[in-house]
Design an enzyme around this catalytic site. Sequence first.
Site, PDB file in Angstrom:
ATOM      1  N   LYS A  45      37.139  51.161  41.582  1.00 15.24           N
ATOM      2  CA  LYS A  45      38.568  51.003  41.334  1.00 15.24           C
ATOM      3  C   LYS A  45      39.370  51.184  42.611  1.00 15.24           C
ATOM      4  CE  LYS A  45      42.129  52.332  38.026  1.00 15.24           C
ATOM      5  NZ  LYS A  45      42.402  50.927  37.765  1.00 15.24           N
ATOM      6  N   ASN A  69      47.305  40.310  34.759  1.00 11.95           N
ATOM      7  CA  ASN A  69      47.378  41.762  34.781  1.00 11.95           C
ATOM      8  C   ASN A  69      48.377  42.210  35.835  1.00 11.95           C
ATOM      9  OD1 ASN A  69      46.133  43.690  37.025  1.00 11.95           O
ATOM     10  ND2 ASN A  69      45.059  41.729  37.158  1.00 11.95           N
ATOM     11  N   GLY A  72      48.893  47.546  38.746  1.00 15.71           N
ATOM     12  CA  GLY A  72      49.611  48.199  39.839  1.00 15.71           C
ATOM     13  C   GLY A  72      48.849  49.304  40.531  1.00 15.71           C
ATOM     14  N   ASN A 100      36.668  50.066  47.314  1.00 13.10           N
ATOM     15  CA  ASN A 100      37.839  49.203  47.402  1.00 13.10           C
ATOM     16  C   ASN A 100      39.050  50.065  47.755  1.00 13.10           C
ATOM     17  OD1 ASN A 100      40.366  47.854  46.111  1.00 13.10           O
ATOM     18  ND2 ASN A 100      38.855  46.208  46.249  1.00 13.10           N
ATOM     19  N   CYS A 131      46.817  42.372  46.844  1.00 13.91           N
ATOM     20  CA  CYS A 131      47.224  42.671  45.474  1.00 13.91           C
ATOM     21  C   CYS A 131      48.598  42.073  45.191  1.00 13.91           C
ATOM     22  CB  CYS A 131      47.248  44.179  45.232  1.00 13.91           C
ATOM     23  SG  CYS A 131      47.683  44.606  43.539  1.00 13.91           S
ATOM     24  N   THR A 194      43.516  37.524  42.701  1.00 13.45           N
ATOM     25  CA  THR A 194      44.182  36.771  41.634  1.00 13.45           C
ATOM     26  C   THR A 194      45.317  35.903  42.158  1.00 13.45           C
ATOM     27  OG1 THR A 194      45.555  38.722  41.254  1.00 13.45           O
ATOM     28  CG2 THR A 194      43.623  38.439  39.834  1.00 13.45           C
ATOM     29  N   GLY A 218      40.322  34.733  35.592  1.00  6.56           N
ATOM     30  CA  GLY A 218      39.569  34.143  34.493  1.00  6.56           C
ATOM     31  C   GLY A 218      39.014  32.781  34.857  1.00  6.56           C
TER      32      GLY A 218
END
Length: 305
Positions: A45, A69, A72, A100, A131, A194, A218
């Site tokens: 995580k 998602n 945060g 990470n 992110c 993402t 996805g």
Amino acid sequence: MVDTSVILSGIKMDNPVIPASGTFGFGYEFASIYDINCLGTFSFKGTTRDERFGNPTPRIAECPQGMLNSVGLQNPGVDRVISEELPKLKECFHKPVMANVSGFSVEDYAYTCEKLDSEDQIGWFEVNISCPNVHGGGLAFGTSAKNAAEVTKAVKKVITKPVFIKLSPNVTDIVEIAKACESEGADGVSLINTLLGMRIDLKSKKPILANKMGGFSGPAIKPVALRMVYQVYDAVKIPIIGMGGISTAEDVIEMMLAGATAVQVGAQNLVDPFACKNIIDNLPKVMEKYRINSLTDIIGGAHNG
């Protein structure tokens, strides 16, 4: 008998399958349902210098062929990861793990990586400069070649283990950013994170996510991920960890043909907690079907001829 092993920055992995950060916690939750030592490794995580609660809820929105998602970077902070999470992980996972790391400044990244570098469980770092869910955070570094290079240089100064920089697809030219990271000593790159997306609720006529926008992942993003891995493979000499829409053993092989040495599985873990185990179990059969004796032989194979 087929050979599923790969070597990632000098460390041999039994297979190239890696659960992606943010979808596998610190591993021990999944260890209660299967032996996670079947994994090549996993990326734990995302960890920051200080504890983070994350974004307000709702944080998740479903989409056709994927999800959004906006968690945060919720995490307990690096000190508690070292004192609480890693000891629990060590009890159930007996291979090197990927750390990470996220941050809000160059100093943050360097501080957190340096703290974790002495932990013997950690084999590699995955530095997340991409992110899309955090205001003023990683995405600002991941969308600039100059900033990406600065983070890479600062982290490489203070740690001894291999560093993979996790890149954003929300850019005009991901190749330029990958090359900038390589020039400052990155041992590899991870791509893609993402895509930035959103959903709107028709009844309320407002964005579904409290953060308005979030990271889209996805199966729907796999063609974008493949294209970017393919482009970066042609431009750099360092290894690539490919990710984005991976849900089957066939997807793993396709990503490796594009140029990935290892492959991360993200959103599929949230749909099926056995996703990575099933992919690993199916990999030898799929290799035999396509007459692949060794996975290392196919890395970048789509570039031949």
